[in-house]
Design a protein around this motif. Structure first.
Motif, mmCIF file in Angstrom:
data_model
loop_
_atom_site.group_PDB
_atom_site.id
_atom_site.type_symbol
_atom_site.label_atom_id
_atom_site.label_comp_id
_atom_site.label_asym_id
_atom_site.label_seq_id
_atom_site.Cartn_x
_atom_site.Cartn_y
_atom_site.Cartn_z
ATOM 1 N N LYS A 109 0.891 -1.162 0.059
ATOM 2 C CA LYS A 109 -0.016 0.067 -0.096
ATOM 3 C C LYS A 109 0.720 1.339 -0.092
ATOM 4 O O LYS A 109 2.097 1.333 0.659
ATOM 5 C CB LYS A 109 -1.100 0.071 1.237
ATOM 6 N N LEU A 110 0.231 2.489 -0.576
ATOM 7 C CA LEU A 110 0.925 3.762 -0.636
ATOM 8 C C LEU A 110 -0.053 4.453 -0.142
ATOM 9 O O LEU A 110 -1.088 4.761 -0.841
ATOM 10 C CB LEU A 110 1.516 4.003 -1.987
ATOM 11 N N MET A 111 0.370 5.366 0.836
ATOM 12 C CA MET A 111 -0.696 6.523 1.391
ATOM 13 C C MET A 111 0.238 7.664 1.427
ATOM 14 O O MET A 111 1.195 7.857 1.791
ATOM 15 C CB MET A 111 -1.332 6.031 2.742
ATOM 16 N N ILE A 112 -0.157 8.790 1.192
ATOM 17 C CA ILE A 112 0.368 10.070 1.171
ATOM 18 C C ILE A 112 -0.301 10.856 2.549
ATOM 19 O O ILE A 112 -1.438 10.793 2.716
ATOM 20 C CB ILE A 112 -0.006 11.039 -0.134
ATOM 21 N N ALA A 113 0.691 11.655 3.214
ATOM 22 C CA ALA A 113 0.343 11.976 4.488
ATOM 23 C C ALA A 113 -0.413 13.218 4.466
ATOM 24 O O ALA A 113 0.310 14.189 4.869
ATOM 25 C CB ALA A 113 1.512 12.296 5.478
ATOM 26 N N TYR A 114 -1.611 13.418 3.963
ATOM 27 C CA TYR A 114 -2.467 14.693 4.203
ATOM 28 C C TYR A 114 -3.260 14.684 5.232
ATOM 29 O O TYR A 114 -4.129 14.246 5.338
ATOM 30 C CB TYR A 114 -3.321 14.716 2.953
ATOM 31 N N ARG A 115 -2.415 15.057 6.333
ATOM 32 C CA ARG A 115 -2.890 14.876 7.726
ATOM 33 C C ARG A 115 -4.179 15.717 7.976
ATOM 34 O O ARG A 115 -5.112 15.476 8.816
ATOM 35 C CB ARG A 115 -1.740 15.737 8.444
ATOM 36 N N CYS A 116 -4.405 16.951 7.170
ATOM 37 C CA CYS A 116 -5.570 17.594 7.235
ATOM 38 C C CYS A 116 -6.867 16.963 6.945
ATOM 39 O O CYS A 116 -8.220 17.121 7.439
ATOM 40 C CB CYS A 116 -5.496 19.212 6.686
ATOM 41 N N GLN A 117 -6.774 16.019 6.102
ATOM 42 C CA GLN A 117 -7.798 15.191 5.822
ATOM 43 C C GLN A 117 -8.408 14.093 6.815
ATOM 44 O O GLN A 117 -9.350 13.617 6.644
ATOM 45 C CB GLN A 117 -7.664 14.159 4.328
ATOM 46 N N TYR A 118 -7.726 14.097 8.001
ATOM 47 C CA TYR A 118 -7.929 13.145 9.025
ATOM 48 C C TYR A 118 -8.126 14.123 10.269
ATOM 49 O O TYR A 118 -8.701 13.366 11.308
ATOM 50 C CB TYR A 118 -6.637 12.366 9.407
ATOM 51 N N GLU A 119 -7.984 15.468 10.275
ATOM 52 C CA GLU A 119 -7.907 16.375 11.102
ATOM 53 C C GLU A 119 -9.335 16.742 11.503
ATOM 54 O O GLU A 119 -10.173 16.919 10.731
ATOM 55 C CB GLU A 119 -7.073 17.705 10.991
ATOM 56 N N PRO A 120 -10.044 16.597 12.743
ATOM 57 C CA PRO A 120 -11.395 16.682 13.055
ATOM 58 C C PRO A 120 -11.990 18.000 12.380
ATOM 59 O O PRO A 120 -13.044 17.936 12.019
ATOM 60 C CB PRO A 120 -11.746 16.657 14.590
ATOM 61 N N TYR A 121 -11.432 19.066 12.724
ATOM 62 C CA TYR A 121 -12.237 20.243 12.311
ATOM 63 C C TYR A 121 -12.320 20.400 10.757
ATOM 64 O O TYR A 121 -13.496 20.988 10.241
ATOM 65 C CB TYR A 121 -11.278 21.586 12.863
ATOM 66 N N ASN A 122 -11.167 19.988 10.045
ATOM 67 C CA ASN A 122 -11.274 19.957 8.592
ATOM 68 C C ASN A 122 -12.367 18.953 8.079
ATOM 69 O O ASN A 122 -13.183 19.168 7.262
ATOM 70 C CB ASN A 122 -9.806 19.437 8.108
#
Length: 443
Positions: A205-218
């Motif tokens: 698997k390959l995942m890109i670390a777009y943290r904001c897509q996991y951040e609760p407010y976003n």
């Protein structure tokens, strides 16, 4: 009852208060029994002790001890046993790794840090001692064959300069390790395609670390927009800016960074708007600027501004700069409301305000969500994908699309004329064509 149960500190009492759980449940706000609570405390059956809780479904549950005027506290963490978590090797020991990522593993529930890779042996040795990593689990950048033989390492997190991502991801895939890679994915779309192909060939698997897509407010802003509660979005403004010093840093070297403000911090605006709508833009206009008298920006742009037009008619104006006071904001305007997220792309400090008509009054609602570490959330999401063989929410195709669009931004900037873009070839219609399933935070 044991003494340590009868003399619980106020702090422990606060930590013990649980909310309604997907598994087990609690008492609803206001003290009335919810359906979950009814199942937890059946009529005539024993009640869950208020302060000691009970084991249900493999988790510790507590009834809600708060009154009707307060929000119910979250449930206690339910981490996996350490030996069952996905073991990670972090590749690259720079600022982000040491300041944010390694501390975040302490808050992970499905992942654990088991190895380190660095090109600086003395730094790697010290960090390994600080985090309890065995000396034999510390690797140089030329030790992928040795890393392959470590069964405790199931995944790697690549956190090196952008132009190094391709080589490290390809090496990790060849070593049979699952790959989480920092954004931007690479230094070009061509490199991004090579990385996707290498991981597909190795069946990892390959995942890109777009943290904001996991951040609760976003995620809450995305939910509000897509729910249609306040109508369709007409205009979106996204800004991400900061001042930048240290001319010798790699982010100001085109060969290592691939660009300036755009791939480093402007990508948050680009990816954030795409993730918010779920659509892909149909055209882009842009301009860039670098102060001619500032040698820091001899190779890369200081400031970039670009406008995205989407099939639904939404227009997004995005701006990013290395030359302004720190500000990170996302605003969505509909016919009925303005949704404003301050510190949208920051590591912490998000503040969400929804302004809308409420009868004859203008209402400004401040939405307050429970604090969660966005780095731990993204790492745990990838760990869950590994454990359950799921496609990540932000796979390599998500990173590739951003590179394609960033290249269109650079193409459009010299003239200001619009450049036509669209979804990836063969992606078809619909939303989120470059993304995997929505993260399930309850899992």
């Amino acid at each position: 009852m044991a003494e340590n149960e009868t003399h619980m500190s106020r702090r422990n009492l606060l930590a013990a208060g649980g909310a309604t759980l997907a598994m087990g449940g609690g008492l609803a706000m206001g003290g009335s029994a919810s359906p979950a609570a009814a199942a937890q405390n059946p009529p005539g059956g024993p009640a869950v002790p208020a302060d000691t809780g009970a084991v249900q479904g493999g988790r510790i549950v507590f009834p809600n001890w708060r009154g009707s005027g307060d929000r119910a506290p979250p449930p206690p963490p339910a981490p996996m046993p350490p030996e069952k978590r996905v073991g990670f090797c972090v590749v690259g020991l720079g600022r982000l790794t040491l300041e944010e990522l390694l501390p975040a593993f302490a808050e992970c529930r499905k992942a654990r840090l088991v190895a380190l890779m660095s090109g600086t042996p003395d730094k790697a040795k010290l960090v390994a001692e600080q985090y309890g990593i065995a000396p034999e689990a510390v690797y140089g950048y030329d030790a992928w064959d040795r890393l392959r033989q470590n069964p405790a390492v199931q995944a790697v997190y690549v956190v090196t300069p952008n132009a190094r991502h391709r080589d490290h991801v390809v090496a990790a895939a060849a070593a049979g390790k699952q790959v989480l890679c920092e954004k931007p994915m690479a230094a070009s779309s061509a490199e991004a395609r090579e990385m996707i192909a290498a991981c597909a060939k190795a069946n990892v698997k390959l995942m890109i670390a777009y943290r904001c897509q996991y951040e609760p407010y976003n995620r809450e802003v995305t939910r509000l927009v897509r729910s249609g509660e306040f109508g369709k979005p007409r205009l979106i403004q996204a800004f991400n800016g900061q001042t930048t010093g240290l001319p010798e840093q790699w982010r100001l070297k085109r060969a290592l960074a691939g660009g300036g403000a755009l791939p480093d911090i402007g990508i948050y605006c680009l990816n954030g708007v795409r993730a918010l709508l779920g659509e892909e833009p149909v055209s882009i206009q842009a301009q860039t600027h670098s102060p001619p008298d500032d040698p820091k920006f001899a190779e890369v742009e200081e400031t970039v501004s670009f406008t995205l037009r989407f099939p639904s008619g939404t227009i997004a104006q995005c701006m990013s700069s290395y030359g302004v006071h720190e500000s990170r904001r996302l605003s969505v305007r509909t016919a009925a409301a303005e949704i404003d997220l301050e510190n949208a792309f920051a590591y912490e400090g998000q503040r969400l305000t929804v302004s809308h008509k409420d009868g004859k009054r203008e209402s400004r609602d401040n939405r307050v969500l429970a604090r969660k570490n966005q780095f731990a959330l993204e790492i745990d999401h990838f760990a869950r994908c590994v454990l359950e063989d799921r496609r990540p929410r932000t796979p390599g195709e998500e990173g590739l699309q951003d590179h394609v669009l960033m290249e269109a931004i650079y193409e459009a900037a010299p003239t200001g004329a619009p450049v036509k873009v669209g979804p990836p070839p063969g992606a078809g219609g619909g939303l989120d064509v470059t993304r995997g399933p929505d993260p399930d935070e309850a899992g």
